[in-house]
Design a protein around this motif. Structure first.
Motif, PDB file in Angstrom:
ATOM      1  N   ILE A   1       8.315  30.360  12.153  1.00  0.00           N
ATOM      2  CA  ILE A   1       7.249  29.442  12.567  1.00  0.00           C
ATOM      3  C   ILE A   1       6.047  30.311  12.924  1.00  0.00           C
ATOM      4  O   ILE A   1       6.162  31.258  13.701  1.00  0.00           O
ATOM      5  CB  ILE A   1       7.714  28.592  13.782  1.00  0.00           C
ATOM      6  CG1 ILE A   1       8.793  27.590  13.360  1.00  0.00           C
ATOM      7  CG2 ILE A   1       6.542  27.864  14.448  1.00  0.00           C
ATOM      8  CD1 ILE A   1       8.312  26.427  12.505  1.00  0.00           C
ATOM      9  N   TYR A   2       4.882  29.993  12.343  1.00  0.00           N
ATOM     10  CA  TYR A   2       3.739  30.907  12.454  1.00  0.00           C
ATOM     11  C   TYR A   2       2.686  30.453  13.467  1.00  0.00           C
ATOM     12  O   TYR A   2       1.739  31.181  13.739  1.00  0.00           O
ATOM     13  CB  TYR A   2       3.112  31.098  11.062  1.00  0.00           C
ATOM     14  CG  TYR A   2       4.004  31.960  10.196  1.00  0.00           C
ATOM     15  CD1 TYR A   2       5.157  31.426   9.618  1.00  0.00           C
ATOM     16  CD2 TYR A   2       3.740  33.305  10.008  1.00  0.00           C
ATOM     17  CE1 TYR A   2       6.010  32.208   8.861  1.00  0.00           C
ATOM     18  CE2 TYR A   2       4.575  34.097   9.252  1.00  0.00           C
ATOM     19  CZ  TYR A   2       5.707  33.553   8.683  1.00  0.00           C
ATOM     20  OH  TYR A   2       6.551  34.338   7.948  1.00  0.00           O
ATOM     21  N   GLY A   3       2.861  29.236  13.983  1.00  0.00           N
ATOM     22  CA  GLY A   3       1.914  28.777  14.991  1.00  0.00           C
ATOM     23  C   GLY A   3       2.527  27.621  15.759  1.00  0.00           C
ATOM     24  O   GLY A   3       3.369  26.884  15.238  1.00  0.00           O
ATOM     25  N   ILE A   4       2.123  27.512  17.029  1.00  0.00           N
ATOM     26  CA  ILE A   4       2.560  26.375  17.845  1.00  0.00           C
ATOM     27  C   ILE A   4       1.302  25.664  18.321  1.00  0.00           C
ATOM     28  O   ILE A   4       0.373  26.306  18.819  1.00  0.00           O
ATOM     29  CB  ILE A   4       3.365  26.852  19.084  1.00  0.00           C
ATOM     30  CG1 ILE A   4       4.729  27.414  18.676  1.00  0.00           C
ATOM     31  CG2 ILE A   4       3.526  25.722  20.106  1.00  0.00           C
ATOM     32  CD1 ILE A   4       5.774  26.386  18.278  1.00  0.00           C
ATOM     33  N   SER A   5       1.290  24.360  18.142  1.00  0.00           N
ATOM     34  CA  SER A   5       0.202  23.580  18.732  1.00  0.00           C
ATOM     35  C   SER A   5       0.840  22.570  19.673  1.00  0.00           C
ATOM     36  O   SER A   5       1.734  21.827  19.289  1.00  0.00           O
ATOM     37  CB  SER A   5      -0.604  22.884  17.642  1.00  0.00           C
ATOM     38  OG  SER A   5      -1.638  22.130  18.245  1.00  0.00           O
ATOM     39  N   PHE A   6       0.365  22.577  20.905  1.00  0.00           N
ATOM     40  CA  PHE A   6       0.994  21.762  21.942  1.00  0.00           C
ATOM     41  C   PHE A   6      -0.064  20.960  22.678  1.00  0.00           C
ATOM     42  O   PHE A   6      -1.122  21.488  23.029  1.00  0.00           O
ATOM     43  CB  PHE A   6       1.725  22.693  22.929  1.00  0.00           C
ATOM     44  CG  PHE A   6       2.188  22.003  24.193  1.00  0.00           C
ATOM     45  CD1 PHE A   6       3.310  21.179  24.179  1.00  0.00           C
ATOM     46  CD2 PHE A   6       1.508  22.167  25.392  1.00  0.00           C
ATOM     47  CE1 PHE A   6       3.745  20.537  25.342  1.00  0.00           C
ATOM     48  CE2 PHE A   6       1.936  21.534  26.564  1.00  0.00           C
ATOM     49  CZ  PHE A   6       3.065  20.714  26.531  1.00  0.00           C
TER      50      PHE A   6
ATOM     51  N   LEU B   1      -3.390  25.133  22.582  1.00  0.00           N
ATOM     52  CA  LEU B   1      -2.925  24.388  23.754  1.00  0.00           C
ATOM     53  C   LEU B   1      -3.989  23.396  24.212  1.00  0.00           C
ATOM     54  O   LEU B   1      -5.142  23.776  24.435  1.00  0.00           O
ATOM     55  CB  LEU B   1      -2.610  25.351  24.909  1.00  0.00           C
ATOM     56  CG  LEU B   1      -1.553  26.440  24.667  1.00  0.00           C
ATOM     57  CD1 LEU B   1      -1.527  27.414  25.831  1.00  0.00           C
ATOM     58  CD2 LEU B   1      -0.178  25.828  24.451  1.00  0.00           C
ATOM     59  N   GLU B   2      -3.585  22.143  24.327  1.00  0.00           N
ATOM     60  CA  GLU B   2      -4.454  21.125  24.932  1.00  0.00           C
ATOM     61  C   GLU B   2      -3.722  20.659  26.176  1.00  0.00           C
ATOM     62  O   GLU B   2      -2.756  19.901  26.084  1.00  0.00           O
ATOM     63  CB  GLU B   2      -4.665  19.940  23.979  1.00  0.00           C
ATOM     64  CG  GLU B   2      -5.311  20.293  22.660  1.00  0.00           C
ATOM     65  CD  GLU B   2      -6.773  20.712  22.774  1.00  0.00           C
ATOM     66  OE1 GLU B   2      -7.335  20.624  23.887  1.00  0.00           O
ATOM     67  OE2 GLU B   2      -7.326  21.147  21.764  1.00  0.00           O
ATOM     68  N   LEU B   3      -4.145  21.131  27.335  1.00  0.00           N
ATOM     69  CA  LEU B   3      -3.356  20.921  28.553  1.00  0.00           C
ATOM     70  C   LEU B   3      -4.064  19.963  29.511  1.00  0.00           C
ATOM     71  O   LEU B   3      -5.009  19.288  29.152  1.00  0.00           O
ATOM     72  CB  LEU B   3      -3.070  22.277  29.201  1.00  0.00           C
ATOM     73  CG  LEU B   3      -2.481  23.318  28.235  1.00  0.00           C
ATOM     74  CD1 LEU B   3      -2.255  24.638  28.936  1.00  0.00           C
ATOM     75  CD2 LEU B   3      -1.179  22.814  27.611  1.00  0.00           C
TER      76      LEU B   3
ATOM     77  N   ILE C   1       4.086  20.100  19.038  1.00  0.00           N
ATOM     78  CA  ILE C   1       4.786  19.416  20.143  1.00  0.00           C
ATOM     79  C   ILE C   1       3.778  18.477  20.808  1.00  0.00           C
ATOM     80  O   ILE C   1       2.711  18.919  21.255  1.00  0.00           O
ATOM     81  CB  ILE C   1       5.349  20.444  21.146  1.00  0.00           C
ATOM     82  CG1 ILE C   1       6.306  21.404  20.422  1.00  0.00           C
ATOM     83  CG2 ILE C   1       6.074  19.735  22.296  1.00  0.00           C
ATOM     84  CD1 ILE C   1       6.874  22.517  21.286  1.00  0.00           C
ATOM     85  N   THR C   2       4.123  17.199  20.848  1.00  0.00           N
ATOM     86  CA  THR C   2       3.115  16.202  21.228  1.00  0.00           C
ATOM     87  C   THR C   2       3.566  15.325  22.403  1.00  0.00           C
ATOM     88  O   THR C   2       4.758  15.155  22.639  1.00  0.00           O
ATOM     89  CB  THR C   2       2.786  15.302  20.012  1.00  0.00           C
ATOM     90  OG1 THR C   2       3.991  14.702  19.544  1.00  0.00           O
ATOM     91  CG2 THR C   2       2.138  16.098  18.899  1.00  0.00           C
ATOM     92  N   PRO C   3       2.602  14.741  23.108  1.00  0.00           N
ATOM     93  CA  PRO C   3       2.907  13.911  24.278  1.00  0.00           C
ATOM     94  C   PRO C   3       2.982  12.424  23.923  1.00  0.00           C
ATOM     95  O   PRO C   3       2.722  12.033  22.785  1.00  0.00           O
ATOM     96  CB  PRO C   3       1.697  14.171  25.169  1.00  0.00           C
ATOM     97  CG  PRO C   3       0.572  14.318  24.191  1.00  0.00           C
ATOM     98  CD  PRO C   3       1.139  14.923  22.939  1.00  0.00           C
ATOM     99  N   TRP C   4       3.256  11.620  24.933  1.00  0.00           N
ATOM    100  CA  TRP C   4       3.456  10.173  24.728  1.00  0.00           C
ATOM    101  C   TRP C   4       2.192   9.359  24.926  1.00  0.00           C
ATOM    102  O   TRP C   4       2.160   8.189  24.596  1.00  0.00           O
ATOM    103  CB  TRP C   4       4.525   9.656  25.710  1.00  0.00           C
ATOM    104  CG  TRP C   4       4.319  10.214  27.099  1.00  0.00           C
ATOM    105  CD1 TRP C   4       4.941  11.303  27.632  1.00  0.00           C
ATOM    106  CD2 TRP C   4       3.392   9.761  28.096  1.00  0.00           C
ATOM    107  NE1 TRP C   4       4.455  11.562  28.899  1.00  0.00           N
ATOM    108  CE2 TRP C   4       3.509  10.625  29.209  1.00  0.00           C
ATOM    109  CE3 TRP C   4       2.474   8.697  28.153  1.00  0.00           C
ATOM    110  CZ2 TRP C   4       2.744  10.466  30.363  1.00  0.00           C
ATOM    111  CZ3 TRP C   4       1.713   8.544  29.303  1.00  0.00           C
ATOM    112  CH2 TRP C   4       1.854   9.429  30.390  1.00  0.00           C
TER     113      TRP C   4
END
Ligand code: ADP
Length: 480
Positions: free
Chosen positions: A222-227, A250-252, A146-149
């Protein structure tokens, strides 16, 4: 001609509901494309496709994956101007910056095409004469990205490059503001020969996003989430992922301190401050958020920063000479306005700027410099994500460090000093994942990107970037 359909299982498709949403150029406010608004049932099809594809993708050799990533990289490089044009159209950044992002984004595909072949395991000396100990690295499985703009290319390639290199397949949900870039990346991946189902792009409106986020986080397939995105959303995804004990990267958000000590070269510090603060109109998670300046050099720094800020040219990123674009949307412009007004109301001094630049466009904000800032102001504690420089004065090194570390975020931090022992002391004491010493731009494919505290979990890029997409399996050979 841009692709404007979602990309699932190698097919360019619409939402089953037939719904769409508009993509808007933030500089002009004009709709530049309309893309499918997928819902959870559409995304389930993408998850199934990623699972089917995983069965064969995981069996490819590292060399085969490396070659395909290299093909993808070559196509991306050949089309760098086309990609930069799209980034400026959707994200608003000046064309020169978009070209910079294309080079940065592409470099992750190149890097992971190389790293793919170095997913080494280990053979460890055994304490037992009849046993041998081996550890191998295997792909996690299909993952949700899941990625940002703010970096529409690089935030995808930094994740997808590593995932594919490791042997994972992926379902990518790009930000609703910048889906076209994601679709173009998928088109070039298809042209490069990356098999169907290995990359899936699910475009969704902001309204449908929470249900899709929940599905990706809670799906046992789904085995991993990267956000990459806001801390608020990151915390929600982290919570949702607990139901399946999923791997989470997570990169927040950050709240980067930029400390200038008396011993610094002030001209270099100002140049670094301009680069760190005004790149992408201050909308990067590593943007300097608080300028923390030692007493003896405070006035000089502020005066020189103002001179440089007054040279910035706002406008449409495709216009020659423009080096400051718009904020991405009205929500972001409202937020910057709120933060600046709060500072004004609580007695801060506005040295320059301080309001929207409506004569340039509805989403533009004047480069703003604020002093006389106190701890109770929003600009002291919040991530601004806009062209607003906040300057805070301090006396001793200890005091400067206390201000720098007085936040629950810890992504990037910067400081300027020519005192060698101070450099080493401060670099170690800053509570962040990344430090720029006499440098305002630090991102590099080869270096580990990530934060501490509430700024995230895990590292991206570098030789550690594939760790998030692999499992270590221990194999014990006995009775030898
Ligand atoms: P911003 O406010 O800057 O857009 P966000 O963290 O909201 O930052 O957005 C980053 C990414 O997270 C985007 O792709 C956005 O669509 C997505 N996102 C936002 N809310 C959710 C959610 N509830 N679940 C999953 N993804 C989300």
């Amino acid at each position: 001609m841009w692709p404007t359909k979602a990309y699932v299982n190698g097919e360019w498709c619409d939402a089953k509901s037939g719904k769409t949403f508009d993509v808007v150029n933030p500089a002009t406010g004009k709709t530049i494309a309309t893309v499918p608004d997928l819902d959870a049932s559409d995304v389930q099809v993408a998850i199934n496709a990623a699972n089917d594809a995983f069965n064969t993708w995981k069996k490819t050799t590292a060399k085969e994956r490396s070659d395909l990533l290299r093909n993808w990289y070559n196509i991306l490089v050949k089309n760098k101007d086309y990609l930069a044009d799209i980034v400026t159209s959707e994200a608003g950044k000046p064309l020169a910056e978009s070209l910079g992002e294309v080079a940065y984004g592409n470099s992750f595909v190149e890097w992971f095409s190389e790293e793919a072949r170095r997913t080494y395991g280990e053979h460890v000396p055994s304490p037992n004469k009849t046993k041998e100990i081996l550890m191998i690295r295997q792909p996690l499985g299909p993952v949700g990205l899941i990625t940002p703009w703010n970096f529409p290319i690089a935030m995808i390639t930094r994740k997808a490059g590593a995932a594919l290199a490791a042997g994972c397949t992926c379902v990518i949900k790009p930000a609703e503001n910048t889906p076209i870039t994601a679709l173009v990346l998928a088109k070039f991946a298809e042209d490069a020969g990356i098999p169907k189902g290995v990359i899936n792009i699910v475009t969704t409106s902001r309204e449908n996003t929470p249900e899709i986020g929940k599905l990706l986080c809670e799906s046992p397939d789904i085995y991993g989430i990267s956000f990459t995105g806001s801390t608020e959303v990151g915390k929600l995804l982290y919570k949702q992922c607990s139901s399946t004990v999923k791997r989470v990267g997570l990169e927040l958000g950050g709240n980067a301190p930029f400390v200038v000590f008396n011993e610094a070269d002030i001209d270099k510090a100002v140049a670094g401050a301009m680069a760190s603060k005004f790149r992408n109109c201050g909308q990067t998670c590593v943007s300097a958020n608080r300028f923390i300046i030692q007493k003896n050099v405070f006035t000089e720094f502020v005066d020189k920063l103002k001179v440089e800020m007054d040279k910035l040219v706002m406008g449409d990123g495709k216009t020659c000479g423009v080096n400051l674009g718009p904020l991405i949307n009205f929500a972001q412009a409202d937020k910057v306005d709120r933060i600046v007004n709060d500072a004004k109301n609580k007695g801060a001094t506005i040295i320059t700027g301080g309001k929207r630049a409506l004569s340039v466009g509805e989403r533009f904000y004047e480069p703003t410099l604020i002093t006389n800032v106190t701890k109770d102001m929003a600009c002291y504690v919040e991530e601004i994500f806009g062209p607003v420089a906040v300057c805070i004065e301090f006396d001793t090194e200890q005091e400067g460090l206390e201000i720098a570390n007085s936040t629950n975020r810890g992504l990037a931090g910067y400081f300027y000093s020519n005192d060698l022992s101070q450099v080493w002391r401060v670099a170690k004491a800053l509570e962040v994942g990344m430090v720029g010493v006499n440098e305002g731009i630090i991102s590099a494919t080869e270096a580990a990107f990530g934060g501490v505290k509430e700024s995230g979990l895990g590292r991206e890029g570098s030789r550690h970037g594939m760790d998030e997409y692999t499992e270590i399996k221990y194999i014990c050979f006995g009775n030898l």
